[in-house]
Design a protein around this motif. Structure first.
Motif, mmCIF file in Angstrom:
data_model
loop_
_atom_site.group_PDB
_atom_site.id
_atom_site.type_symbol
_atom_site.label_atom_id
_atom_site.label_comp_id
_atom_site.label_asym_id
_atom_site.label_seq_id
_atom_site.Cartn_x
_atom_site.Cartn_y
_atom_site.Cartn_z
ATOM 1 N N HIS A 120 0.578 -0.691 0.408
ATOM 2 C CA HIS A 120 0.048 -0.206 0.072
ATOM 3 C C HIS A 120 0.717 1.336 -0.352
ATOM 4 N N LEU A 121 0.842 1.958 -1.070
ATOM 5 C CA LEU A 121 1.880 3.223 -0.739
ATOM 6 C C LEU A 121 -0.307 4.477 -1.141
ATOM 7 N N LYS B 34 -4.927 7.302 2.968
ATOM 8 C CA LYS B 34 -3.777 7.901 1.988
ATOM 9 C C LYS B 34 -3.749 9.645 2.360
ATOM 10 N N TYR C 135 0.663 13.704 -1.446
ATOM 11 C CA TYR C 135 2.065 13.307 -2.085
ATOM 12 C C TYR C 135 2.644 14.342 -1.599
ATOM 13 N N CYS D 180 7.066 10.459 0.625
ATOM 14 C CA CYS D 180 7.420 8.524 0.420
ATOM 15 C C CYS D 180 8.468 8.397 0.224
ATOM 16 N N TYR E 126 8.683 7.032 4.310
ATOM 17 C CA TYR E 126 7.820 5.566 4.107
ATOM 18 C C TYR E 126 8.096 4.411 3.066
ATOM 19 N N ILE E 127 8.664 4.588 2.067
ATOM 20 C CA ILE E 127 9.759 3.659 1.556
ATOM 21 C C ILE E 127 10.684 3.279 2.134
ATOM 22 N N LEU F 174 9.034 1.437 4.936
ATOM 23 C CA LEU F 174 8.659 -0.119 4.246
ATOM 24 C C LEU F 174 10.192 -1.154 4.256
ATOM 25 N N PHE G 6 0.932 -3.403 -6.406
ATOM 26 C CA PHE G 6 1.192 -1.892 -6.330
ATOM 27 C C PHE G 6 -0.064 -1.223 -5.827
ATOM 28 N N PRO H 59 0.624 4.738 -6.980
ATOM 29 C CA PRO H 59 1.794 4.217 -6.573
ATOM 30 C C PRO H 59 2.731 5.090 -7.697
ATOM 31 N N ALA I 149 5.552 7.309 -7.090
ATOM 32 C CA ALA I 149 6.193 5.998 -6.243
ATOM 33 C C ALA I 149 7.347 5.587 -7.687
ATOM 34 N N MET J 27 11.764 -1.720 -4.369
ATOM 35 C CA MET J 27 10.592 -2.562 -3.485
ATOM 36 C C MET J 27 10.558 -3.938 -4.540
#
Length: 131
Positions: free
Chosen positions: A42-43, A57, A60, A65, A68-69, A72, A94, A99, A102, A109
């Motif tokens: 989940h992005l 959500k 952005y 972001c 978060y990644i 993740l 994704f 998504p 990103a 990922m």
């Protein structure tokens, strides 16, 4: 959020409480014995918030972001390292907000997930128009 989106969220979740992010998680994810398993990433990032969308959500920002990644990726390795070998999964998807925002990190990922899982049937990406 519009009244229609709020009512839809309440109906879908059966709760009047808003979505909240919490720093709580299970210490272990017991997926080793699952016969069929698919992965969902989940992005939650969108350029704008749609009135109809009930999903978790946020607006952005590149910095948010990336943080978060980065988290993740750590979580993928934390969970993946709990089990020896690679677990076979049917798919990787994704989704979330948009998504594609990103796109520059999707490969990273996928590479992290490939260290711990064998994806047998494909990879999907929710494509939403980026405004």
């Amino acid at each position: 959020m519009s009244i229609i989106a709020s009512l839809t969220r309440m109906w879908l979740t059966r709760s009047v409480k808003p979505f909240t992010f919490k720093n709580e998680h299970d210490e272990r994810l017991p997926f080793a014995d699952c016969e069929t398993l698919g992965l969902y990433v989940h992005l939650p990032f969108c350029k704008s918030i749609c009135n109809f969308c009930p999903y978790c959500k946020v607006i952005y920002s590149k910095e948010r972001c990336d943080r978060y990644i980065d988290s993740l990726l750590k979580e993928i390795h934390l969970v993946g390292n709990q089990h020896p070998g690679k677990k076979e999964v049917s798919s990787l998807y994704f989704g979330g907000g948009t998504p594609a925002l990103a796109a520059d990190r999707i490969g990273e990922m996928i590479a992290a997930l490939n260290e711990h899982f064998i994806i047998t049937e494909g990879i999907g990406l929710s494509c939403t128009r980026i405004m």
